[in-house]
Design a protein around this motif. Sequence first.
Motif, PDB file in Angstrom:
ATOM      1  N   LEU A 198       0.676  -1.178   0.221  1.00 53.47           N
ATOM      2  CA  LEU A 198      -0.074   0.074  -0.092  1.00 53.47           C
ATOM      3  C   LEU A 198       0.858   1.329  -0.089  1.00 53.47           C
ATOM      4  N   GLU A 199       2.080   1.161   0.807  1.00 57.90           N
ATOM      5  CA  GLU A 199       2.908   2.259   0.605  1.00 57.90           C
ATOM      6  C   GLU A 199       3.412   2.839  -0.722  1.00 57.90           C
ATOM      7  N   ARG A 200       3.623   1.624  -1.563  1.00 52.00           N
ATOM      8  CA  ARG A 200       4.177   1.874  -2.883  1.00 52.00           C
ATOM      9  C   ARG A 200       2.952   2.425  -3.540  1.00 52.00           C
ATOM     10  N   LEU A 201       1.735   1.957  -3.525  1.00 48.53           N
ATOM     11  CA  LEU A 201       0.767   2.320  -4.287  1.00 48.53           C
ATOM     12  C   LEU A 201       0.172   3.586  -4.231  1.00 48.53           C
ATOM     13  N   VAL A 202       0.388   3.946  -2.957  1.00 53.28           N
ATOM     14  CA  VAL A 202      -0.155   5.384  -2.528  1.00 53.28           C
ATOM     15  C   VAL A 202       0.836   6.494  -3.157  1.00 53.28           C
TER      16      VAL A 202
ATOM     17  N   ARG B  26      -1.082   8.675  -5.688  1.00 53.30           N
ATOM     18  CA  ARG B  26      -1.409   9.746  -5.085  1.00 53.30           C
ATOM     19  C   ARG B  26      -3.008  10.057  -4.835  1.00 53.30           C
ATOM     20  N   PRO B  27      -3.512   8.976  -3.935  1.00 47.76           N
ATOM     21  CA  PRO B  27      -4.935   9.210  -3.792  1.00 47.76           C
ATOM     22  C   PRO B  27      -5.510  10.473  -2.821  1.00 47.76           C
ATOM     23  N   ALA B  28      -6.679  10.540  -2.805  1.00 54.11           N
ATOM     24  CA  ALA B  28      -7.125  11.657  -1.971  1.00 54.11           C
ATOM     25  C   ALA B  28      -7.554  11.122  -0.649  1.00 54.11           C
ATOM     26  N   LEU B  29      -8.041   9.732  -0.710  1.00 57.50           N
ATOM     27  CA  LEU B  29      -8.232   8.896   0.770  1.00 57.50           C
ATOM     28  C   LEU B  29      -8.066   7.898   0.580  1.00 57.50           C
ATOM     29  N   ILE B  30      -7.767   7.057   1.391  1.00 56.70           N
ATOM     30  CA  ILE B  30      -7.802   5.465   1.635  1.00 56.70           C
ATOM     31  C   ILE B  30      -9.102   4.709   2.101  1.00 56.70           C
ATOM     32  N   HIS B  31      -9.472   3.878   1.658  1.00 53.81           N
ATOM     33  CA  HIS B  31     -10.755   3.158   1.856  1.00 53.81           C
ATOM     34  C   HIS B  31     -10.465   1.712   2.194  1.00 53.81           C
ATOM     35  N   ALA B  32     -10.227   1.391   3.384  1.00 46.50           N
ATOM     36  CA  ALA B  32     -10.073  -0.159   3.792  1.00 46.50           C
ATOM     37  C   ALA B  32     -11.273  -0.958   3.923  1.00 46.50           C
ATOM     38  N   HIS B  33     -11.404  -1.968   3.623  1.00 44.36           N
ATOM     39  CA  HIS B  33     -12.692  -3.022   3.891  1.00 44.36           C
ATOM     40  C   HIS B  33     -12.180  -4.062   4.730  1.00 44.36           C
ATOM     41  N   SER B  34     -13.116  -4.683   5.317  1.00 42.45           N
ATOM     42  CA  SER B  34     -12.904  -5.715   6.233  1.00 42.45           C
ATOM     43  C   SER B  34     -11.991  -6.893   5.625  1.00 42.45           C
TER      44      SER B  34
ATOM     45  N   ARG C 220      -1.746   7.736   8.054  1.00 45.76           N
ATOM     46  CA  ARG C 220      -1.410   8.761   8.997  1.00 45.76           C
ATOM     47  C   ARG C 220       0.185   9.170   8.327  1.00 45.76           C
ATOM     48  N   ARG C 221       1.035   8.372   7.633  1.00 40.49           N
ATOM     49  CA  ARG C 221       2.296   8.546   7.351  1.00 40.49           C
ATOM     50  C   ARG C 221       1.994   9.786   5.999  1.00 40.49           C
ATOM     51  N   HIS C 222       1.101   9.444   5.423  1.00 41.63           N
ATOM     52  CA  HIS C 222       0.674  10.600   4.161  1.00 41.63           C
ATOM     53  C   HIS C 222      -0.282  11.514   4.618  1.00 41.63           C
ATOM     54  N   GLY C 223      -0.740  11.654   5.760  1.00 39.53           N
ATOM     55  CA  GLY C 223      -1.649  12.477   5.770  1.00 39.53           C
ATOM     56  C   GLY C 223      -3.091  12.456   5.375  1.00 39.53           C
ATOM     57  N   LEU C 224      -3.613  11.469   5.114  1.00 44.89           N
ATOM     58  CA  LEU C 224      -4.809  10.971   4.272  1.00 44.89           C
ATOM     59  C   LEU C 224      -6.043  10.600   5.032  1.00 44.89           C
ATOM     60  N   PRO C 225      -7.160  10.912   4.941  1.00 44.09           N
ATOM     61  CA  PRO C 225      -8.276  10.443   5.608  1.00 44.09           C
ATOM     62  C   PRO C 225      -8.485   8.906   5.419  1.00 44.09           C
TER      63      PRO C 225
END
Length: 410
Positions: A87-91, A95-103, A116-121
């Motif tokens: 995920l770190e490499r993908l972000v 360069r997304p506006a936010l991250i949406h994690a699913h169960s 948190r490292r990238h300051g993203l919601p």
Amino acid sequence: MRIVHVLDHSAPLHSGYTFRTLALMREQVALGWEPVLMTGPKQDSGDCLEADADGWHFHRTPSPRGRLAQAPIAGELAVMRAIERRLERLVETARPALIHAHSPVLNALPAWRVARRHGLPLVYEIRAFWEDAAVEHGSCREGDARYRATRAAETFAMRRADAVTTICDGLRGAIAERGVADDRITVIPNAVDVERFTTHLPEDAELASSLGLSDDYVLGFAGSFYRYEGLDIAVRAMAQPPLRDGRFKLLLVGGGPDEAALRSLVSAQGLEDRVIFTGRVPHDQIERYYGLMDLLVFPRLRHRLTELVTPLKPLEAMAQARLVAASDVGGHRELIRDRETGFLFEPESPAALAECVAQLAAAPEAQLDDVRAAGRRFVEQERTWRASAARYAPLYESLLGENRRDTARS
């Protein structure tokens, strides 16, 4: 707006999880957003980093290797480390506006660290409590060490996400009980593509004849055979006095972990000529089998999972204006209004199911047509994927607005 979605698994695997994902992603694209899809090691993609399936592009996470990767606790930690690295490499590239994690939480915790490292919601979508699903699948017992650890980790992730989404009101209430503020929880309900379902399914006479169902009243179920689905209740109902008439048949379409036990039960009850197993059928053929069913039955057992979580299959049946009878558990009550859009019966009671079926088989057709039409209207008005996906818009906009304000202050 570009959104990275972190998923447990995806197409080409088939499950309610993958169907929901792709339906919501289609609607996000229609809203003008750009979803970027990533799966964790549980997809079992080997060393593959990217793949296309069902018209979608997926970023894959290679599986951890070594003996520790297979061990309890160490294996879960290895999975989370692998997800975090991918995920770190993908972000960094997307360069997304936010991250949406699913169960489950194995996705949420790595996503939280990267966000948190990238300051993203971060949005965390709860599709089920995975500790409860593990109980149903026999992986742990309610209250044991693994159950408590999973529950604690899930609660930790929920409380630290910027927002939590979930699939139904039952889960919403349970999430709030864990200390998540009500205004941080949004329900994105399960739904269907109404346009894909016809309300006039012709009976396939050739298929009916091949299954020995030409002149019968057919109860039907199509899906995965898990213990919590309560299919043994449907089998036992066939031996109850109201259904002993040979014209009542039960058609079970699909397969799963409980199939062997169900076949043994059918044999023990002497019902081989009245309970028909088709095995799994191609998804594009399923409507042929629905067309043979006079009544779709969903006899889920009364468990924590079934009280909290709404299933997809009853919605699909109602979208086809099919008659539906379901056990009176919380997940079904969110979907079915008794005697208005379908019928509810006492859970875990073969006698109650048999009596319900007998009454429906004898009911005036005009009365049943009203129920079928009401079920279809409910889906059209309240349970389309378009309506569900639209609920993301104010949530995302609020999070991005807060994030911009936080950035300006820092």
